[in-house]
Every structure is written in structure tokens, then in C-alpha cells.
Write an enzyme that holds these catalytic residues in place. Sequence first.
Site, mmCIF file in Angstrom:
data_model
loop_
_atom_site.group_PDB
_atom_site.id
_atom_site.type_symbol
_atom_site.label_atom_id
_atom_site.label_comp_id
_atom_site.label_asym_id
_atom_site.label_seq_id
_atom_site.Cartn_x
_atom_site.Cartn_y
_atom_site.Cartn_z
ATOM 1 N N LYS A 14 44.053 99.964 -76.765
ATOM 2 C CA LYS A 14 43.531 98.582 -76.818
ATOM 3 C C LYS A 14 42.009 98.543 -76.949
ATOM 4 O O LYS A 14 41.473 97.788 -77.751
ATOM 5 C CB LYS A 14 43.953 97.795 -75.565
ATOM 6 C CG LYS A 14 45.453 97.662 -75.399
ATOM 7 C CD LYS A 14 45.801 96.869 -74.146
ATOM 8 C CE LYS A 14 45.264 97.451 -72.869
ATOM 9 N NZ LYS A 14 46.028 98.477 -72.184
ATOM 10 N N ARG A 89 47.424 89.812 -67.190
ATOM 11 C CA ARG A 89 48.159 91.038 -66.956
ATOM 12 C C ARG A 89 49.431 90.817 -66.136
ATOM 13 O O ARG A 89 50.168 91.766 -65.873
ATOM 14 C CB ARG A 89 47.252 91.994 -66.199
ATOM 15 C CG ARG A 89 47.273 93.421 -66.711
ATOM 16 C CD ARG A 89 46.130 94.131 -66.034
ATOM 17 N NE ARG A 89 46.131 95.543 -66.221
ATOM 18 C CZ ARG A 89 45.290 96.175 -67.050
ATOM 19 N NH1 ARG A 89 44.463 95.514 -67.816
ATOM 20 N NH2 ARG A 89 45.309 97.487 -67.113
ATOM 21 N N ARG A 128 42.078 111.793 -72.195
ATOM 22 C CA ARG A 128 40.910 110.938 -71.988
ATOM 23 C C ARG A 128 40.222 111.289 -70.660
ATOM 24 O O ARG A 128 39.005 111.274 -70.554
ATOM 25 C CB ARG A 128 41.319 109.462 -71.988
ATOM 26 C CG ARG A 128 40.137 108.518 -71.767
ATOM 27 C CD ARG A 128 40.523 107.064 -71.947
ATOM 28 N NE ARG A 128 41.173 106.527 -70.766
ATOM 29 C CZ ARG A 128 41.757 105.329 -70.711
ATOM 30 N NH1 ARG A 128 41.789 104.566 -71.778
ATOM 31 N NH2 ARG A 128 42.321 104.912 -69.616
ATOM 32 N N ARG A 134 37.270 109.230 -66.013
ATOM 33 C CA ARG A 134 37.529 107.985 -65.287
ATOM 34 C C ARG A 134 38.280 108.288 -64.004
ATOM 35 O O ARG A 134 39.267 109.026 -64.005
ATOM 36 C CB ARG A 134 38.366 107.054 -66.179
ATOM 37 C CG ARG A 134 37.625 105.807 -66.594
ATOM 38 C CD ARG A 134 38.442 104.995 -67.555
ATOM 39 N NE ARG A 134 39.567 104.325 -66.912
ATOM 40 C CZ ARG A 134 40.317 103.424 -67.544
ATOM 41 N NH1 ARG A 134 40.051 103.107 -68.790
ATOM 42 N NH2 ARG A 134 41.314 102.858 -66.918
ATOM 43 N N ARG A 145 49.887 103.326 -62.872
ATOM 44 C CA ARG A 145 49.467 102.241 -63.761
ATOM 45 C C ARG A 145 50.545 101.900 -64.773
ATOM 46 O O ARG A 145 50.747 100.737 -65.123
ATOM 47 C CB ARG A 145 48.148 102.605 -64.463
ATOM 48 C CG ARG A 145 46.933 102.298 -63.574
ATOM 49 C CD ARG A 145 45.731 103.143 -63.895
ATOM 50 N NE ARG A 145 45.343 103.105 -65.281
ATOM 51 C CZ ARG A 145 44.829 104.149 -65.948
ATOM 52 N NH1 ARG A 145 44.644 105.298 -65.343
ATOM 53 N NH2 ARG A 145 44.491 104.017 -67.192
HETATM 54 P P1 ADP Z 1 44.254 100.682 -68.557
HETATM 55 O O1 ADP Z 1 44.886 99.555 -69.292
HETATM 56 O O2 ADP Z 1 44.034 101.903 -69.400
HETATM 57 O O3 ADP Z 1 44.944 101.008 -67.272
HETATM 58 P P2 ADP Z 1 41.936 98.977 -67.981
HETATM 59 O O4 ADP Z 1 40.549 99.382 -68.245
HETATM 60 O O5 ADP Z 1 42.490 97.870 -68.799
HETATM 61 O O6 ADP Z 1 42.777 100.310 -68.150
HETATM 62 O O7 ADP Z 1 42.114 98.588 -66.450
HETATM 63 C C1 ADP Z 1 41.697 99.460 -65.423
HETATM 64 C C2 ADP Z 1 41.956 98.834 -64.064
HETATM 65 O O8 ADP Z 1 41.187 97.614 -63.917
HETATM 66 C C3 ADP Z 1 43.394 98.407 -63.775
HETATM 67 O O9 ADP Z 1 44.206 99.473 -63.344
HETATM 68 C C4 ADP Z 1 43.160 97.343 -62.683
HETATM 69 O O10 ADP Z 1 42.881 97.939 -61.443
HETATM 70 C C5 ADP Z 1 41.897 96.644 -63.148
HETATM 71 N N1 ADP Z 1 42.215 95.479 -64.004
HETATM 72 C C6 ADP Z 1 41.929 95.349 -65.326
HETATM 73 N N2 ADP Z 1 42.349 94.154 -65.793
HETATM 74 C C7 ADP Z 1 42.911 93.508 -64.739
HETATM 75 C C8 ADP Z 1 43.544 92.254 -64.565
HETATM 76 N N3 ADP Z 1 43.703 91.387 -65.586
HETATM 77 N N4 ADP Z 1 43.998 91.926 -63.338
HETATM 78 C C9 ADP Z 1 43.856 92.746 -62.309
HETATM 79 N N5 ADP Z 1 43.291 93.951 -62.397
HETATM 80 C C10 ADP Z 1 42.827 94.347 -63.594
#
Ligand code: ADP
Length: 188
Positions: A14, A89, A128, A134, A145
Site C-alpha cells: 500500500k 481499518r 522489509r 521497523r 497484524r
Molecule cells: P501495516 O499495514 O504494514 O501493518 P501500517 O503502517 O499501516 O502497517 O500500520 C502500523 C501500525 O499503526 C498498526 O499495526 C497499528 O498499530 C497502527 N495503525 C495504523 N493505522 C491505524 C488505524 N487506522 N487504526 C488504528 N491503528 C492504526
Amino acid sequence: MTRMLIVGPPGAGKGTQSKKISEEHGIIAISTGDIFRENIKGQTELGKEAQKYVDAGNLVPDSVTNRMIEDRLTWDDAKDGFLLDGYPRNRTQVAAFDEITSRLDVELDVVLELTADREELISRLVRRAEIDGRADDTEDVIRHRLEVFEQETAPMIEEYRQRGVLKQVDGLGAVEEVGARIAEALKA
Ligand code: ADP
């Protein structure tokens, strides 16, 4: 297409594709994950609040995330369009986002879903982890996740499918290939 969401499991690509779409469509890409990570790095109030959830691969509480997004969408650079990566989400966030868009008097044009199978996702994320380091890219947290995605996010995507705004794109293959598929899907 000026107001879009990009959705899909962790590791689907994404973030990478968001940058391309943002350039091609001249709209700002906003990633909730990036915002949380920047705030954690700077140890802001928001960062301190979010850190334990992000590190464990859990969702940050909806009230925190919804407020953050509503604020971000009122900035000037998001006035004429945006691409949201990582929000909404879950179903609660969809309901909040419906209210936010209605308060801002804007409409969502399309939800783009990037798909990929589980094994590919895990191997991408493990790779990654070696490059970016990370904190939430350890194998245990990655698996968690993916579970959170399946339990909370997948049903939310279904909701958008039912609304008829969802476009699905296969996220397997080279970055350029996937990019071309997205461009095609957005034209249709
Ligand atoms: P990925 O999709 O690869 O897990 P992201 O960078 O999108 O990574 O998200 C990393 C973390 O940030 C998530 O595991 C969560 O803890 C937090 N996060 C991101 N977007 C949201 C959201 N919309 N609501 C709640 N937590 C979020």
C-alpha cells in the site's frame, strides 16, 4: 478520482503504490502508520499514546485515530483530494469516517484493495524488517497484524464492496506491474 482509500493486508504494498498514485493523481497520500511512527519517533503526546499498540501490532484506539484523521483532513493540502493509506481499518472507523466526510461535505470516490496471499505477505514483511528495522516487523508481531487484519479489517472491506465502491487489484508481481494494474482499475 480525487478521494480514495487504499486497503489491504500488511505487506500488500500500500505504501509503495500510494506514492505513485499520489504523484499521478496530484493528491496527498496520508498514511496513519507513518503518522504514528513519526509521532513515536518524536515522542509527542500522540506518539506516547500510540506506541504500545503499534509495537504490539494492535490497533491504536479508534477515538485517538478518528480524531487524528479528522484533524489531518482539514489541512489545506487535503482540501481538493486525498488518498488514505491505513484508515479506516475496522467498522467503527468506517462509521466515523462516514461522519467526517459528511461534516467536510466531501464524497469518497473509490476504495482500492490490494490483495496478496499470506505466505507472500509474511516473506515480504520479514525482508522489509531486515531493511527498515521497523519495531513491529518481527515475525510474531507480523503474524498478529495479519490476524488483526483478517478479523477487523477484512469485514470492513466487505462493507465497501457492498456499497459498490471497491476495486480489487492483484498485489503480486513487480512494483511497476502492480502500478499498471492500479492505473487500469482507476480508469475503468
Ligand atoms: P501495516 O499495514 O504494514 O501493518 P501500517 O503502517 O499501516 O502497517 O500500520 C502500523 C501500525 O499503526 C498498526 O499495526 C497499528 O498499530 C497502527 N495503525 C495504523 N493505522 C491505524 C488505524 N487506522 N487504526 C488504528 N491503528 C492504526
